[in-house]
Motif scaffolding. Structure first.
Motif, mmCIF file in Angstrom:
data_model
loop_
_atom_site.group_PDB
_atom_site.id
_atom_site.type_symbol
_atom_site.label_atom_id
_atom_site.label_comp_id
_atom_site.label_asym_id
_atom_site.label_seq_id
_atom_site.Cartn_x
_atom_site.Cartn_y
_atom_site.Cartn_z
ATOM 1 N N LEU A 234 -40.114 56.982 73.379
ATOM 2 C CA LEU A 234 -38.844 56.601 73.998
ATOM 3 C C LEU A 234 -38.514 55.131 73.751
ATOM 4 N N VAL A 235 -39.554 54.280 73.829
ATOM 5 C CA VAL A 235 -39.324 52.850 73.616
ATOM 6 C C VAL A 235 -39.154 52.536 72.131
ATOM 7 N N ALA A 236 -39.835 53.291 71.281
ATOM 8 C CA ALA A 236 -39.843 52.984 69.842
ATOM 9 C C ALA A 236 -38.466 53.064 69.208
ATOM 10 N N PHE A 237 -37.546 53.842 69.793
ATOM 11 C CA PHE A 237 -36.185 53.862 69.266
ATOM 12 C C PHE A 237 -35.577 52.459 69.297
ATOM 13 N N GLY A 238 -35.995 51.650 70.271
ATOM 14 C CA GLY A 238 -35.487 50.286 70.354
ATOM 15 C C GLY A 238 -35.915 49.421 69.188
ATOM 16 N N LEU A 300 -37.384 44.425 79.458
ATOM 17 C CA LEU A 300 -36.740 43.337 78.724
ATOM 18 C C LEU A 300 -35.982 43.882 77.509
ATOM 19 N N PHE A 301 -36.628 44.788 76.815
ATOM 20 C CA PHE A 301 -35.994 45.453 75.680
ATOM 21 C C PHE A 301 -34.648 46.044 76.105
ATOM 22 N N SER A 302 -34.683 46.806 77.191
ATOM 23 C CA SER A 302 -33.480 47.457 77.696
ATOM 24 C C SER A 302 -32.421 46.424 78.064
ATOM 25 N N GLY A 303 -32.857 45.306 78.635
ATOM 26 C CA GLY A 303 -31.915 44.245 78.983
ATOM 27 C C GLY A 303 -31.206 43.683 77.768
ATOM 28 N N LEU A 382 -23.483 58.286 66.453
ATOM 29 C CA LEU A 382 -22.975 57.700 67.693
ATOM 30 C C LEU A 382 -21.966 56.585 67.418
ATOM 31 N N LEU A 383 -22.174 55.837 66.338
ATOM 32 C CA LEU A 383 -21.250 54.744 66.006
ATOM 33 C C LEU A 383 -19.851 55.253 65.702
ATOM 34 N N THR A 384 -19.749 56.465 65.167
ATOM 35 C CA THR A 384 -18.426 57.016 64.868
ATOM 36 C C THR A 384 -17.648 57.326 66.139
ATOM 37 N N VAL A 385 -18.349 57.472 67.264
ATOM 38 C CA VAL A 385 -17.703 57.744 68.542
ATOM 39 C C VAL A 385 -17.307 56.434 69.225
ATOM 40 N N ASP A 386 -18.292 55.523 69.370
ATOM 41 C CA ASP A 386 -18.060 54.230 70.015
ATOM 42 C C ASP A 386 -19.215 53.315 69.624
ATOM 43 N N GLY A 387 -18.907 52.094 69.238
ATOM 44 C CA GLY A 387 -19.940 51.166 68.795
ATOM 45 C C GLY A 387 -20.968 50.830 69.856
ATOM 46 N N ARG A 388 -20.614 50.983 71.124
ATOM 47 C CA ARG A 388 -21.551 50.664 72.208
ATOM 48 C C ARG A 388 -22.459 51.826 72.574
ATOM 49 N N LEU A 389 -22.107 53.022 72.134
ATOM 50 C CA LEU A 389 -22.847 54.214 72.547
ATOM 51 C C LEU A 389 -24.310 54.203 72.092
ATOM 52 N N PRO A 390 -24.627 53.817 70.850
ATOM 53 C CA PRO A 390 -26.045 53.771 70.467
ATOM 54 C C PRO A 390 -26.861 52.825 71.339
ATOM 55 N N TRP A 391 -26.256 51.690 71.722
ATOM 56 C CA TRP A 391 -26.980 50.740 72.573
ATOM 57 C C TRP A 391 -27.219 51.325 73.966
ATOM 58 N N LEU A 392 -26.261 52.110 74.458
ATOM 59 C CA LEU A 392 -26.458 52.770 75.748
ATOM 60 C C LEU A 392 -27.616 53.765 75.668
ATOM 61 N N VAL A 393 -27.710 54.473 74.556
ATOM 62 C CA VAL A 393 -28.791 55.446 74.378
ATOM 63 C C VAL A 393 -30.145 54.742 74.353
ATOM 64 N N ALA A 395 -30.909 51.718 75.403
ATOM 65 C CA ALA A 395 -31.166 51.067 76.692
ATOM 66 C C ALA A 395 -31.739 52.078 77.681
ATOM 67 N N THR A 396 -31.222 53.297 77.653
ATOM 68 C CA THR A 396 -31.695 54.353 78.555
ATOM 69 C C THR A 396 -33.093 54.828 78.174
ATOM 70 N N THR A 397 -33.313 55.062 76.880
ATOM 71 C CA THR A 397 -34.629 55.575 76.464
ATOM 72 C C THR A 397 -35.736 54.551 76.713
ATOM 73 N N THR A 398 -35.464 53.271 76.450
ATOM 74 C CA THR A 398 -36.498 52.265 76.679
ATOM 75 C C THR A 398 -36.806 52.113 78.164
ATOM 76 N N LEU A 399 -35.779 52.180 78.996
ATOM 77 C CA LEU A 399 -36.009 52.096 80.441
ATOM 78 C C LEU A 399 -36.816 53.299 80.929
ATOM 79 N N LEU A 400 -36.471 54.488 80.437
ATOM 80 C CA LEU A 400 -37.240 55.679 80.805
ATOM 81 C C LEU A 400 -38.685 55.570 80.313
ATOM 82 N N GLY A 401 -38.863 55.020 79.117
ATOM 83 C CA GLY A 401 -40.218 54.829 78.605
ATOM 84 C C GLY A 401 -41.022 53.891 79.484
ATOM 85 N N GLY A 402 -40.389 52.809 79.957
ATOM 86 C CA GLY A 402 -41.077 51.891 80.860
ATOM 87 C C GLY A 402 -41.452 52.545 82.178
#
Length: 434
Positions: A234-238, A300-303, A382-393, A395-402
């Motif tokens: 989950l964190v490695a995607f970051g 911190l990664f998620s931040g 995800l970028l084709t939908v919204d440029g911020r969407l990949p970062w939201l994904v 941010a969520t996966t790294t937080l869940l990993g933590g």
């Protein structure tokens, strides 16, 4: 300074090999497709297809490498992979047909995919306790420094010699692996008994029993280690964002001038190379367990990823303001990377049973390889939908990993989770020329 002092015979040789390996890798990674285009002369579409297919096939080498490490020891497998990678890169300039290129690329992919888990097992053979954390930080710091130096050397070669520079980079990369093999051969099979940080249970006799102890079946039943592997996935995607996501996001969404997109990568590389070890030493004093330190790194990664979302929402028109915001977000996620990578790595080494360390760490390595394989398709979609969407994904996966790291802490062996008290450096290490 005690965190930097060599603690076992051969440590300097091992560390130098890691750095030289990274210098060679840095000569081609930033230019990979263009590198192979100039070295082989094949069409770019053929190169891309071959590298994708061989990269996926190379993942199959991980389980085999784990078995080999448990049977023959990580040192022998490490030396074999260094030589294999060196010879395969030396053959790239000779691979002018699609078939030859595919064959060489497959061998290279096998060596490249299998090596990180083997190196982790090698460190597990040689050190434990505080030194496990220290070597994780040191190896990542040297790796980043080497990548930066290699990229600079390749850039100078290409700028000064054109196509000949790509050939020179290929040969130098091949040579770097062979030099690293010579240095790795100077390290002991296992740490001497009584040496500071020597890893227990890593004698050849323990490895001989691995074949009768269940192998990957035991890993599949080990729910705490499976949870640890999932948390890392989950964190490695970051970790993929700097190379895969950030350049496209910066240019297409933030409208950063193309000439400035490399600044973020440079900042990350310089910080990891220069302060990675001190940051890990400080984090070790700040937290009581490896799981909590790794979880803090994930937060911190998620931040840092949330910072990218904020920046992508405001989208300042002033380039200076935009670059300051981009660099600040990258600095935050870089500190997360330095803390998480150190303690998640040492935690996986400590939690893996010594008799099956090769298999466990090979399976754990998939939690790194899978995100890197999936990230390009995931992020571009995800970028084709919204440029911020990949970062939201991410941010969520790294937080869940933590959060999962904190949850699994209760299930892991206390000796793997807790920070052992610092021990004095071994006299042998202080006097060793290695």
């Amino acid at each position: 300074m005690s965190f930097l002092r060599p603690r076992f015979p051969g440590e300097r040789a091992l560390a130098a090999g890691i750095a030289i390996d990274a210098v060679g890798t840095g000569m081609y990674v930033p230019f990979s497709l263009v590198f192979f285009l100039h070295v082989t002369g094949l069409p770019l579409t053929t190169i891309g297809l071959v590298l994708t297919v061989t990269g996926l096939i190379g993942l199959g080498a991980l389980p085999v490498a784990g078995i080999a490490v448990d049977r023959f020891g990580a040192r022998r497998v490490q030396l074999f992979l260094y030589v294999l990678r060196g010879l395969s890169f030396a053959c790239f300039p000779l691979a002018h047909s699609p078939t030859a290129f595919a064959a060489v690329a497959l061998v290279t992919s096998i060596g490249t995919r299998a090596f990180p888990a083997t190196l982790q097992a090698r460190l597990g053979e040689l050190v434990d306790g505080e030194n496990r954390d220290r070597m994780q930080a040191l190896s990542r710091s040297l790796g980043n420094a080497g990548l930066g130096v290699g990229t600079l050397v390749a850039s100078l070669l290409i700028a000064g010699a054109g196509d000949t520079g790509y050939l020179a980079a290929a040969w130098l990369n091949a040579a770097s692996f062979l030099v690293a093999a010579v240095l790795a051969a100077r390290t002991p099979v296992t740490a001497p008994v009584g040496a500071a940080g020597a890893a227990p249970g890593s004698a050849p006799g323990a490895r001989a029993r691995a074949d009768r102890s269940g192998g990957y079946r035991l890993f599949a039943k080990d729910r705490p280690f499976l949870s640890l592997t999932l948390a890392n996935l989950l964190v490695a995607f970051g970790y993929t964002t700097l190379s895969v996501l950030l350049p496209v996001y910066a240019i297409d969404w933030l409208h950063v001038p193309q000439g400035l997109t490399g600044v973020a990568f440079l900042v990350n590389t310089v910080l990891c190379a220069t302060i990675g070890v001190p940051v890990a030493a400080y984090a070790r004093r700040l937290f009581t367990t490896r799981t909590r330190a790794a979880a803090a790194g994930a937060v911190l990664f998620s931040g840092g990823f949330v910072g990218q979302i904020v920046l992508g929402t405001i989208r300042p028109q002033n380039v200076a303001v935009l670059m300051v915001g981009l660099v600040v977000a990258v600095i935050v996620l870089t500190f997360g990377e330095m803390v998480h990578s150190t303690f998640s790595g040492s935690l996986s080494q400590a939690a893996a049973p010594a008799e099956l360390r090769g298999r466990y760490l090979a399976a754990y390595q998939l939690s790194w390889s899978v995100p890197y394989a999936l990230a390009p398709t995931l992020f571009t979609s995800l970028l084709t939908v919204d440029g911020r969407l990949p970062w939201l994904v991410v941010a969520t996966t790294t937080l869940l990993g933590g959060l999962l790291l904190l949850r699994v802490e209760r299930s892991l062996a206390p000796a793997a989770v807790a920070f052992p008290p610092p021990r004095p450096a071994a006299k042998a290490a202080a006097t060793s020329g290695g």
